[in-house]
Write an enzyme that holds these catalytic residues in place. Structure first.
Site, PDB file in Angstrom:
ATOM      1  N   SER A 104       0.843  -1.190   0.000  1.00  0.00           N
ATOM      2  CA  SER A 104       0.000   0.000   0.000  1.00  0.00           C
ATOM      3  C   SER A 104       0.880   1.243   0.000  1.00  0.00           C
ATOM      4  CB  SER A 104      -0.876   0.014   1.238  1.00  0.00           C
ATOM      5  OG  SER A 104      -0.080   0.265   2.383  1.00  0.00           O
ATOM      6  N   LYS A 105       0.245   2.386  -0.212  1.00  0.00           N
ATOM      7  CA  LYS A 105       1.003   3.640  -0.186  1.00  0.00           C
ATOM      8  C   LYS A 105       1.663   3.829   1.167  1.00  0.00           C
ATOM      9  CE  LYS A 105      -0.905   6.414  -3.843  1.00  0.00           C
ATOM     10  NZ  LYS A 105      -2.362   6.188  -4.037  1.00  0.00           N
ATOM     11  N   ARG A 106       0.940   3.444   2.213  1.00  0.00           N
ATOM     12  CA  ARG A 106       1.478   3.631   3.560  1.00  0.00           C
ATOM     13  C   ARG A 106       2.693   2.743   3.801  1.00  0.00           C
ATOM     14  NH1 ARG A 106      -1.718   2.437   8.939  1.00  0.00           N
ATOM     15  NH2 ARG A 106       0.023   0.990   9.044  1.00  0.00           N
ATOM     16  N   ARG A 115       5.657   4.233   2.116  1.00  0.00           N
ATOM     17  CA  ARG A 115       6.238   5.368   2.821  1.00  0.00           C
ATOM     18  C   ARG A 115       7.085   4.898   4.002  1.00  0.00           C
ATOM     19  NH1 ARG A 115       1.696   8.004   4.583  1.00  0.00           N
ATOM     20  NH2 ARG A 115       0.715   7.672   2.567  1.00  0.00           N
TER      21      ARG A 115
END
Length: 489
Positions: A250-252, A255
RNA sequence: GCCCCCAUCGUCUAGGGGACCAGGACGUGGGCCUUUCAAGCCCAAGACCGGAGUUCGAAUCUCCGUGGGGGCACCA
């Protein structure tokens, strides 16, 4: 095994940076094109004007170029099937929609967003309210300027079967299909229409893309069939899962990875971090593809020969950065000294250090097998270019020695080095070894205070070479400073 | 909720009815080497999701479970 020249495409939407999943799809397309002596096309799918980002397409292309994935036709290089920017093809897509309309295979829909939203809230897909509207009446409403979309008239009965190269036949009951939108009210096509129309127009023979497209495959086949176009060979790649194997990245997660591990799923970040494109390519190629049970090391050129769609794996693969580091380390070790020097230099500059070429070149052999990425270099060798270092006093104390004993060892070592006729590696080693014997110390015990004194750190490149490169003056000065620190301990 | 896909060591995978008490790689543990750290070399531990069936024989074929993943937009 070798097939006809394929025409394949990588068709990203310019909404962000190139990430692992996309890069790997691009890579496989590229490899297949080369493998068959065919062509790779780059097509920018920018029909969603809300998410469009002007800089994204350039970034995408930069990342692909860095990886060595070259396309034969695309927005920058042109080609016989231009334009390669999808939004510039919207007029053709409108014609295609019209064609289906005329054939009764599509229809105008005037339902507004609120109504559709209601429907969706009730866990229901579009109820086909406008499907049976009289065409003449519909045309009238269109002419009067009423907002509308064009929907595909999906078959309600029977089933649709499509063949995927990796999964065999996939059959869905048509009752599961909905009357999806072909043309949005802004006059732009939806992916399903645009991609299929362009694939056909551009002579695409194999659609190699991510598994996330598998559920809409029947729609795509139906579109192709509605036009009477030949279907390409469909090949849906498995998704990439996050490290550890649970769940999609996921994007999270991405990051977090960037921050915590110094790793990234973004290609431009890997570039920034000092990874080698060939390492990244080798690594990516193996997530979902393998040649056999023995060979894992491939250059891009070798992959072009070895690759085959048949060896693709349909099950999802978890991203494993330690394997990337393995390939990276291996590749770095194969590099020439000048290449390594050129590679690491920017990272010293970034730290505000000013390495001169000659010294840099001398340092390379000491750190080449110790670094993974170029970014690692300053933490190994930054001290060479610092005016002075500030060791942690406690680190100056050697194993099984007291601070006082360490101090004595350091002072003796310094004394020895002061009087040495030359400060080259071999004499330095000889003298220090002799000294260790004389003092009844293990070599490591003698060297620890010296190492920490001159480098400021507990682990460093090999000491004798380090001393030579640093030079007598600087080395002695640093040992002198460390003496003071030890006295205060 | 509905639809679709997938299933071998922790991870990437080889294998496609007998050649498999399942092979390789990363990682992990240990050892050698050694001036720290690496690199290199050697050794070790470690897997066929479960159940039925087909078959003389199943990791391999079929079905059912289970688990994991993906998708259900006027996004791509």
């Amino acid at each position: 095994m070798s097939s006809d020249p394929a025409r394949v495409r990588f068709a990203p939407s310019p909404t962000g940076h190139l990430h692992l999943g996309g890069a790997r799809t691009a890579l496989y397309n590229f490899l297949y094109a080369r493998q068959t002596g065919g062509k790779l096309l780059l097509r920018i799918e920018d029909t969603d004007r809300k998410r469009y980002r002007a800089a994204a397409a350039e970034g995408l292309m930069d990342s692909l170029r860095w990886l060595g994935i070259a396309w034969d036709e695309g927005p920058d290089v042109g080609g016989a099937f231009a334009p390669y920017i999808q939004s510039e093809r919207a007029a053709r897509h409108r014609e295609h929609a019209q064609q289906l309309l005329n054939a009764g295979k599509a229809y105008h829909c005037f339902c507004d967003r609120n109504r559709l939203q209601e429907l969706r809230r009730g866990r229901q897909s579009y109820d086909r309210l406008c499907r049976e509207l009289a065409p003449t009446a519909a045309r009238q409403r269109v002419q009067s300027g009423q907002a509308h979309v064009i929907r595909f008239r999906s078959p309600k009965e029977g089933s649709t079967t499509v063949r995927d190269l990796l999964r065999g036949e996939i059959t869905v009951r048509n009752a599961q299909l909905d009357d999806f939108v072909l043309l949005k009210s802004d006059g732009f096509p939806v992916y399903h229409l645009a991609a299929m129309a362009d694939d056909h127009a551009m002579g695409i023979t194999h659609v190699i893309r991510g598994e996330e497209w598998l559920p809409s495959l029947p729609k795509h086949a139906l579109i192709m069939r509605a036009f009477g176009w030949p279907e390409p060979t469909w090949c849906h790649l498995s998704v990439l899962k996050k490290p550890g194997g649970k769940g999609k990245m996921s994007k999270r997660d991405a990051r977090q990875l960037d921050k915590a591990e110094g790793h990234s799923i973004f290609i431009h970040k890997l570039h920034e971090r000092g990874y080698l494109p060939e390492a990244v390519v080798n690594w990516m190629a193996l997530m979902g593809w393998s040649l056999d049970d023995r060979r894992e090391d491939f250059t891009l050129a070798e992959l072009q020969c070895a690759f085959g769609l048949e060896q693709l794996n349909a099950s999802p693969a978890a991203v494993d950065f330690s394997k990337l580091d393995h390939f990276q380390g291996k590749r770095v070790r194969q590099l020439s000294a000048t290449d390594v020097a050129a590679g690491i230099k920017p990272y010293f500059l970034r730290e505000g250090l000013k390495p001169d070429e000659a010294t840099l070149l001398k340092i390379v052999p000491l750190i080449q097998e110790r670094i993974v990425t170029f970014e690692d270099a300053p933490q190994w060798a930054g001290f060479f270019f610092q005016p002075h270092v500030s060791p942690e006093p406690a680190h100056l104390v050697a194993k099984k020695l007291t601070p006082a004993e360490s101090l004595a060892a350091l002072q003796q070592a310094r004394q020895t080095l002061v009087t040495l006729p030359t400060f080259e590696r071999d004499p330095v080693e000889k003298a220090l070894r002799a000294l260790a014997d004389e003092l009844g110390l293990k070599l490591g015990q003698l060297l620890t205070p010296v190492r920490v004194a001159v480098s400021g750190q507990r682990v460093s490149p090999p000491l004798f070479e380090t001393l030579e490169i640093l030079g007598r003056e600087s080395a002695l000065q640093r040992m002198e400073n460390a003496t003071k620190l030890l006295k205060d301990l």
